[in-house]
Design an enzyme around this catalytic site. Structure first.
Site, PDB file in Angstrom:
ATOM      1  NE  ARG A  27      -2.354  -1.205   3.649  1.00 66.49           N
ATOM      2  CZ  ARG A  27      -2.262  -2.360   4.311  1.00 66.49           C
ATOM      3  NH1 ARG A  27      -2.715  -3.481   3.753  1.00 66.49           N
ATOM      4  NH2 ARG A  27      -1.738  -2.395   5.518  1.00 66.49           N
ATOM      5  CB  CYS A  30      -0.592  20.875 -12.579  1.00 60.53           C
ATOM      6  SG  CYS A  30      -0.233  22.605 -12.926  1.00 60.53           S
ATOM      7  NE  ARG A  43       0.333  23.049  -8.427  1.00 68.18           N
ATOM      8  CZ  ARG A  43       0.006  24.100  -9.184  1.00 68.18           C
ATOM      9  NH1 ARG A  43      -1.118  24.751  -8.967  1.00 68.18           N
ATOM     10  NH2 ARG A  43       0.808  24.500 -10.161  1.00 68.18           N
ATOM     11  CB  SER A  44      -4.204  23.688 -10.117  1.00 72.56           C
ATOM     12  OG  SER A  44      -4.680  24.664 -11.017  1.00 72.56           O
ATOM     13  CG  ASP A  50      -6.795  25.470 -18.737  1.00 66.95           C
ATOM     14  OD1 ASP A  50      -7.961  25.238 -19.096  1.00 66.95           O
ATOM     15  OD2 ASP A  50      -6.050  26.263 -19.341  1.00 66.95           O
ATOM     16  CG  ASN A  91      -3.171  16.274 -17.194  1.00 66.81           C
ATOM     17  OD1 ASN A  91      -3.622  17.344 -16.764  1.00 66.81           O
ATOM     18  ND2 ASN A  91      -1.923  16.179 -17.628  1.00 66.81           N
ATOM     19  CG  HIS A 150      -9.060  26.278 -12.990  1.00 62.79           C
ATOM     20  ND1 HIS A 150      -8.191  25.677 -12.118  1.00 62.79           N
ATOM     21  CD2 HIS A 150      -8.319  26.622 -14.077  1.00 62.79           C
ATOM     22  CE1 HIS A 150      -6.970  25.667 -12.636  1.00 62.79           C
ATOM     23  NE2 HIS A 150      -7.026  26.230 -13.835  1.00 62.79           N
ATOM     24  CE1 TYR A 183      -6.824  30.862 -15.838  1.00 60.58           C
ATOM     25  CE2 TYR A 183      -6.629  28.665 -16.765  1.00 60.58           C
ATOM     26  CZ  TYR A 183      -6.178  29.655 -15.922  1.00 60.58           C
ATOM     27  OH  TYR A 183      -5.065  29.431 -15.154  1.00 60.58           O
ATOM     28  CB  ALA A 213      -4.153  31.855 -18.247  1.00 64.83           C
TER      29      ALA A 213
END
Length: 282
Positions: free
Chosen positions: A137, A157, A183-184, A186, A194, A224, A226, A281
Site C-alpha cells: 500500500r 500540477c 492540485r489544479s 485548466d 492528463n 477550473h 478560464y 493563461a
C-alpha cells in the site's frame, strides 16, 4: 457514447452551473495581453475510469494521443526537464534559454533515493514494487518536493500517483489501479490530455509487470474553466459524442524503457473538429 465524454460533459456543466468565480480576486495567471485570467471553479472533483471497459479519450474533440504519450514518457521514462527533448511545445513558456524548466517533473522522477533494497529513482521504485511486492500500500510517487519548489519554473500540477493492485474475482490475474492527484487543472486545455496520459501509463506498467489495467481515479483539487474558455466549453459540450476508440499497445514490449509513442494506437477514433486558437493563461 464514450464514457469519457459523459464524464467531461457532466463535469463542465457542474463547474459552469455550480462553481465559484475568482473574478475580482488577486490571481497569478494572466492572459497574453496582461489582463488577469479569472476562472470559475469547483473544489474536489473526482472522476473514475474503468480502463478494462474502454479507453477514456474524448470524441467531442480530438486528443493528440502521440503527443500526450510523448510528454508522459518525457517525465516518467526519460526523466527530463528539458523541453528540447520533447516533441510538442506546450512547455516552452516555462523554459529558460537552455530549455530547462528547473527541478520540476522529470527531474524529480530521476532523483535516486536510498531504500532498503538499494538506490532507485521513483519510476524504478514503482516497477520494483509492482514486480516484487504488488500488494504493497506504499507504491506511490511525488513530484511536489518543497525543498526544490523555488527552483521549479512551474509548481507541479499533476503531482502524485498512487498505485494499488487488486485481483480479479475467481482468477489469479492481477489488476493495476491508480489514483492521479492534481492540485489544479485548466479543464479545457488539459483535462483529457492528463487522463489519456495516465491511462496509457497504467496500461504500460500493467503490461511490463504481468498485470492488466483496471481503474484510473482522477482527483482534482481545483478544477477550473478560464473566463475566456467558457464559450468554447459551452460549444464543446453541446456536441454529440461518438463511441470510444479501441486502445492498442504493442504487446511485444516487456521493458517500460522500450516504449515509444508509436507503440500506442487508437483504432476507430472518430471525433468532432478540434477547437482552435484556445488562449492559454500563463
Amino acid at each position: 457514447m464514450s464514457y469519457a465524454d459523459k464524464v467531461f460533459i457532466e463535469m463542465c456543466r457542474d463547474i459552469i452551473d455550480n462553481g465559484t468565480s475568482t473574478e475580482g480576486e488577486k490571481v497569478r495567471p494572466v492572459w497574453e495581453d496582461g489582463t488577469s485570467a479569472y476562472t470559475i471553479k469547483k473544489f474536489g472533483v473526482v472522476n473514475r475510469y474503468d480502463l478494462s471497459k474502454e479507453f477514456p479519450a474524448l470524441t467531442l474533440r480530438r486528443t493528440a494521443i502521440k503527443s500526450c504519450v510523448d510528454e508522459m514518457l518525457w517525465i516518467w521514462q526519460k526523466k527530463s526537464n528539458n523541453v528540447n527533448e520533447l516533441k510538442s511545445h506546450i512547455w516552452d513558456s516555462w523554459a529558460d534559454e537552455n530549455g530547462s524548466i528547473g527541478k520540476a517533473y522529470g527531474y524529480q522522477m530521476g532523483v535516486k533515493h536510498q531504500y532498503r533494497e538499494g538506490m532507485m529513482d521513483q519510476t524504478d521504485r514503482v516497477i520494483y514494487d509492482l514486480k516484487n511486492n504488488p500488494y504493497s500500500r506504499r507504491i506511490m510517487t511525488n513530484l511536489y518536493v518543497h525543498q526544490d519548489l523555488h527552483e521549479m519554473n512551474l509548481y507541479p500540477c499533476a503531482y502524485s500517483m498512487t498505485f494499488n493492485v487488486t485481483k480479479e474475482r475467481d482468477s489469479d490475474t492481477l489488476v493495476l489501479n491508480g489514483i492521479l492527484n492534481q492540485r489544479s487543472q485548466d479543464v479545457l486545455t488539459a483535462n483529457n490530455w492528463n487522463v489519456c496520459q495516465y491511462a496509457v501509463l497504467l496500461h504500460m506498467l500493467a503490461q511490463v509487470c504481468g498485470m492488466r489495467a483496471g481503474e484510473l481515479v482522477h482527483v482534482i483539487a481545483d478544477a477550473h474553466i478560464y473566463d475566456r474558455h467558457i464559450p468554447m466549453v459551452e460549444e464543446l459540450i453541446k456536441r454529440e459524442p461518438y463511441p470510444a476508440p479501441v486502445f492498442r499497445l504493442n504487446p511485444e514490449i516487456t521493458d517500460f524503457y522500450d516504449f515509444t509513442p508509436d507503440d500506442v494506437t487508437l483504432e476507430n477514433y472518430e471525433t468532432h473538429p478540434q477547437i482552435k486558437n484556445i488562449p492559454v493563461a500563463v
